[in-house]
Design a protein around this motif. Structure first.
Motif, short mmCIF file in Angstrom:
data_model
loop_
_atom_site.label_atom_id
_atom_site.label_comp_id
_atom_site.label_asym_id
_atom_site.label_seq_id
_atom_site.Cartn_x
_atom_site.Cartn_y
_atom_site.Cartn_z
N ALA A 34 -37.30 72.42 42.43
CA ALA A 34 -36.89 72.74 41.12
C ALA A 34 -35.55 72.19 40.68
N ILE A 35 -34.75 72.33 41.81
CA ILE A 35 -33.17 71.84 41.38
C ILE A 35 -33.29 70.26 41.58
N ALA B 216 -32.74 76.83 38.43
CA ALA B 216 -32.38 75.43 38.65
C ALA B 216 -31.80 74.83 37.85
N GLN C 39 -37.73 76.38 45.29
CA GLN C 39 -36.45 76.43 44.45
C GLN C 39 -35.56 74.87 44.72
N LYS D 149 -37.97 80.55 39.17
CA LYS D 149 -36.87 79.39 39.92
C LYS D 149 -36.70 78.05 39.22
#
Ligand code: C5P
Length: 219
Positions: free
Chosen positions: A39-40, A204, A36, A200
């Motif tokens: 992905a952000i 994001a 996660q 995810k």
């Protein structure tokens, strides 16, 4: 421009677990995959931000355009976060170990006698709460929370306790940790949102979109 809403912004992200040594061969860790947080970082870079990603030990490639700093322990992660300041936005996604072994033995601890050796723990620094009180506090400070019940209520308490602006609360009652999808609530001073279960990378992108809107409205 519209495609690069975070252009010129420094976004600081932590991701992954931390690894706390007991001796040269053993450690305390957790099941965070880092997916996660990575992905952000990717979504923020795509939105034009200068991204610093402070990563615990994970098996993931560095997203395009992201400046990555690898660390192992919570204390190393804290030092890397402070070294990366100032930042406009900080998103603390890492699953930081709450405790480390009070002593890190120089040599492998040997089996001896019948009783297992005692493992004394010491508390790790809270990186998120520390940033909230830092003189260079990022203007938008976002924490994560892994909850299995009473998600919104626990997350709102955490928002106050940590002194951050938003909490992204994960429902980890299912297979979220290490999985492909995430089910989140966004808790802010203004209110809360519940997002449907999403991949995810999509969580994001939406989070970065919400950040971009908020930052743009404030300036
Ligand atoms: O208290 P709890 O671990 O549930 O808080 C989770 C949030 O706080 C996450 O954003 C996590 O990255 C951050 N955190 C931290 N340093 C710690 C513990 C948690 O930055 N030692």
């Amino acid at each position: 421009d519209a495609h690069r809403p975070l252009h010129g912004r420094h976004v600081l992200i932590t991701a992954g677990p931390t690894r706390e040594p007991i001796d040269p061969v053993r450690y305390i860790a957790n099941r965070s995959s880092g997916r996660q947080g990575f992905a952000i970082a990717a979504a923020a870079a795509e939105a034009g931000a200068d991204v610093t990603l402070v990563a615990g030990p994970v098996h993931l490639p560095t997203p395009a355009g992201v400046m990555r700093v690898d660390v192992e322990t919570a204390r190393e992660m804290e030092a890397a976060v402070h070294a990366a300041l100032p930042a406009d936005i900080a998103i603390m996604v890492a699953a930081v170990a709450d405790w480390r072994a009070a002593e890190n033995a120089d040599q492998k601890i040997k089996k001896k006698g019948d009783a297992p050796p005692p493992l004394k723990l010491a508390e790790n620094p809270d990186i998120l709460a520390g940033l909230a009180n830092h003189k260079a506090r990022p203007g938008l400070l976002i924490g994560f929370a892994a909850e299995t019940e009473n998600i919104a209520e626990h997350a709102r308490a955490k928002l106050a306790r940590k002194g951050c602006d938003w909490i992204v609360a994960n429902d980890v009652s299912g297979d979220v940790m290490g999985g492909d999808e995430n089910s989140v609530h966004i808790i802010t001073a203004e209110g809360s949102e519940i997002w449907e279960r999403l991949p995810k990378p999509e969580v994001a992108r939406r989070l970065v979109e919400k950040i971009s809107t908020t930052i743009t409205e404030e300036n």
